[in-house]
Design a protein around this motif. Structure first.
Motif, PDB file in Angstrom:
ATOM      1  N   GLU A  56       0.789  -1.173   0.069  1.00 16.76           N
ATOM      2  CA  GLU A  56       0.087   0.005  -0.137  1.00 16.76           C
ATOM      3  C   GLU A  56       0.958   1.215   0.018  1.00 16.76           C
ATOM      4  N   LEU A  57       2.002   1.275   0.604  1.00 18.89           N
ATOM      5  CA  LEU A  57       2.921   2.432   0.838  1.00 18.89           C
ATOM      6  C   LEU A  57       3.431   2.573  -0.800  1.00 18.89           C
ATOM      7  N   ALA A  58       3.800   1.471  -1.320  1.00 14.82           N
ATOM      8  CA  ALA A  58       4.430   1.731  -2.751  1.00 14.82           C
ATOM      9  C   ALA A  58       3.384   2.066  -3.481  1.00 14.82           C
ATOM     10  N   ALA A 115      10.705  -3.625  -2.763  1.00 17.74           N
ATOM     11  CA  ALA A 115      11.834  -2.816  -2.852  1.00 17.74           C
ATOM     12  C   ALA A 115      12.415  -2.483  -1.558  1.00 17.74           C
ATOM     13  N   PRO A 116      13.771  -2.443  -1.464  1.00 17.53           N
ATOM     14  CA  PRO A 116      14.384  -1.938  -0.285  1.00 17.53           C
ATOM     15  C   PRO A 116      13.805  -0.668   0.270  1.00 17.53           C
ATOM     16  N   SER A 117      13.631   0.287  -0.662  1.00 16.90           N
ATOM     17  CA  SER A 117      12.851   1.576  -0.189  1.00 16.90           C
ATOM     18  C   SER A 117      11.584   1.523   0.287  1.00 16.90           C
ATOM     19  N   ALA A 118      10.925   0.777   0.042  1.00 16.93           N
ATOM     20  CA  ALA A 118       9.469   0.400   0.618  1.00 16.93           C
ATOM     21  C   ALA A 118       9.381   0.067   1.790  1.00 16.93           C
ATOM     22  N   THR A 165      18.873  -1.507  -6.551  1.00 19.40           N
ATOM     23  CA  THR A 165      17.614  -1.948  -6.338  1.00 19.40           C
ATOM     24  C   THR A 165      16.553  -0.997  -5.873  1.00 19.40           C
ATOM     25  N   SER A 166      17.342   0.193  -5.412  1.00 18.10           N
ATOM     26  CA  SER A 166      16.500   1.420  -5.000  1.00 18.10           C
ATOM     27  C   SER A 166      17.334   2.745  -4.945  1.00 18.10           C
TER      28      SER A 166
END
Length: 507
Positions: A107-109, A133-136, A179-180
């Motif tokens: 949901e955040l992504a 994703a590592p960012s999410a 990856t991010s």
């Protein structure tokens, strides 16, 4: 004759494979690694358990090789990409790893992608954020586990954890680093990327980046004791398993799409200029000035495995007891169903899809006269249709002429032919065993001079592959079915979030 070791840690199995310099596998050892699902959408694994299983597999492979461990001249690992593995200041696991099937951050992504963050991320990093994703995942931990977030000293990928356990150094390689948090143009880390995702506190804590063929340490005394390896054996940085699989199957390059039909639907092609599009990830290739363009979703043969586990368990047990294969039994049912009309469709979205975080799997068009063969056919066609979504995107961007297919299901001639018919392009099915482990081993061998480069595969690939041409009549029929597959998915888009809420997940 020198040997090289490739370690491949997937989402369910971790493997150690010893190859000679011709690419012949001398020993293969496997260990299952359980997934932990503490609550819906959370898919994790114990980091120490992963290393214990991998060390055990290494020990078995070394013992079974028939050659002294001193013949192993280099080691490289590959493992599932994305997800996140966290270490604290003492370089100990900071809770369980989050693997790439986890969807807690979906949901955040999706929120990022509905707003400006998604577009800015695409321009800067070459990809839109997604659930694993590592960012999410790091942003989710920041928001939901602030105490854990504050203790993060290092964030790495799965294969980098194995590298640390092998040689004691923390870092990653070019392919995994992208990856991010890298700039797609410079191929190096970008502080702007951390700021974009609100992760400024972690800027500077990213793992140092090395080349995939670069020595990053030597086997430690403790690891030598656990595994039977020789202390000081060179450990190479390795690479992301998607890239390793393409390399190991002979599909890493321009003009060809490498198709890996495994847990994930993986479809990738190499370019020498960065080209960004929301339909694929434009990530670092193995060498500077190479980009690996990957169109991916967690929607491939794991759906077939689920179907067997849920609906064919008794027949599978009987077949195994009789020395037969459930795959052969279902193959006959598939062929019978394929020779008659069928309205049954299956969207293979048990674990995710190209359509956002709320999607789910489902059969459509079923009637009382359909049998299990029709369902098997729908599952296998649905898998191939989903691969085509990704491959069509790459064809728009890069115009490849052929595809190379690997994954357990590719060994079935009917399935390889099905891909050729649905894609409408020649498909080469490769019988390369342990493609990802061999891709890692190629990097290890290139590092110590066994090969001139990681793409200098010493094998005669013609001996391990079969070319399938599309059947014109079947391709025409599949074109209509594929369009209906897409129309059904489009009709389900507004309904999938409602289904998720009904199941107690999502917002």
């Amino acid at each position: 004759m020198p040997c090289i070791m490739g370690i491949d840690s997937g989402l369910t199995v971790t493997k150690a494979v010893i190859f000679d310099e011709t690419g012949t596998a001398l020993a293969i050892a496997r260990r299952r690694v359980p997934q932990l699902i503490p609550e819906p959408q959370h898919v994790e694994r114990d980091m120490d358990g992963l290393w214990a299983a991998t060390a055990d597999a290494i020990r078995e492979a070394v013992a079974a090789c028939g050659r002294p461990a001193s013949d192993i001249v280099a080691i490289a690992a590959t493992a599932h990409g994305d997800g996140i593995y966290l270490l604290d200041d003492d370089r100990r696991p900071l809770g369980p790893a989050i693997v790439s099937l986890d969807t807690r951050a979906a949901e955040l992504a999706d929120d990022w992608n509905r707003g400006e963050v998604g577009d800015r991320a695409l321009d800067l990093t070459g990809q839109k954020p997604h659930a694993s994703a590592p960012s999410a995942l790091l942003a989710w931990i920041r928001d939901h586990q602030p105490e854990r977030y504050a203790r993060i000293a290092h964030f790495i990928a799965a294969k980098d954890w194995l590298r640390f356990c092998l040689c004691g150094t923390i870092g990653t390689d070019r392919t995994e680093a992208s990856t991010s948090f890298t700039d797609v143009q410079t191929q190096d880390y970008s502080s702007d990327a951390f700021a974009l995702f609100g992760l400024q506190a972690l800027s500077g804590r990213q793992p140092p980046m090395a080349g995939s063929t670069e020595i990053v340490g030597g086997v430690t005394a403790e690891t030598a004791r656990l595994t039977g390896l020789v202390q000081g054996t060179p450990v190479v940085a390795g690479l992301h398993d998607v890239t390793a699989s393409a390399l190991g199957m002979g599909g890493y390059g321009e003009g060809v799409i490498a198709v890996i039909a495994g847990t994930y639907s993986i479809n990738e092609t190499v370019s020498h200029v960065p080209k960004v599009d929301a339909r694929w990830f434009c990530r670092n290739g193995i060498l500077p000035g190479e980009w690996n363009n990957m169109s991916i979703s967690p929607a491939s043969t794991a759906n077939y495995d689920w179907f067997i586990d849920q609906f064919c368990a008794a027949d599978a047990a009987k077949a195994e007891a009789a020395g037969e294969s459930i795959h052969a039994i279902l193959g006959k049912e598939f062929e019978a169903a394929r020779n008659r009309p069928s309205s049954v469709f299956f969207h293979p979205y048990l674990f995710g899809s190209p359509f956002g975080g709320a999607s789910s799997a489902g059969f459509s068009g079923m009637n009382a006269w359909h049998d299990r063969g029709d369902l098997v056919r729908a599952v296998l066609e649905g898998i191939a249709f989903n691969h085509r979504i990704h491959i069509d995107a790459l064809r728009d961007g890069f115009a490849p002429k052929t595809a190379r297919l690997t994954g357990g299901i590719s060994r079935n001639p009917a399935m390889a032919g099905l891909f050729a018919d649905i894609l409408g392009m020649p498909v080469t099915a490769t019988r390369t065993e342990e493609a990802a482990a061999w891709g890692a081993a190629l990097c290890a061998g290139a590092c110590v001079g066994l090969f001139s480069s990681p793409t200098a595969d010493p094998r005669d690939l013609a001996l391990t592959e079969t070319l399938y041409q599309p059947d014109a009549e079947r391709s025409h029929a599949y074109e209509e079915k594929y369009q209906l597959f897409l129309d059904l998915a489009e009709a389900m888009k507004p309904l999938w979030p409602r289904l998720r809420r009904l199941g107690g997940s999502g917002q």
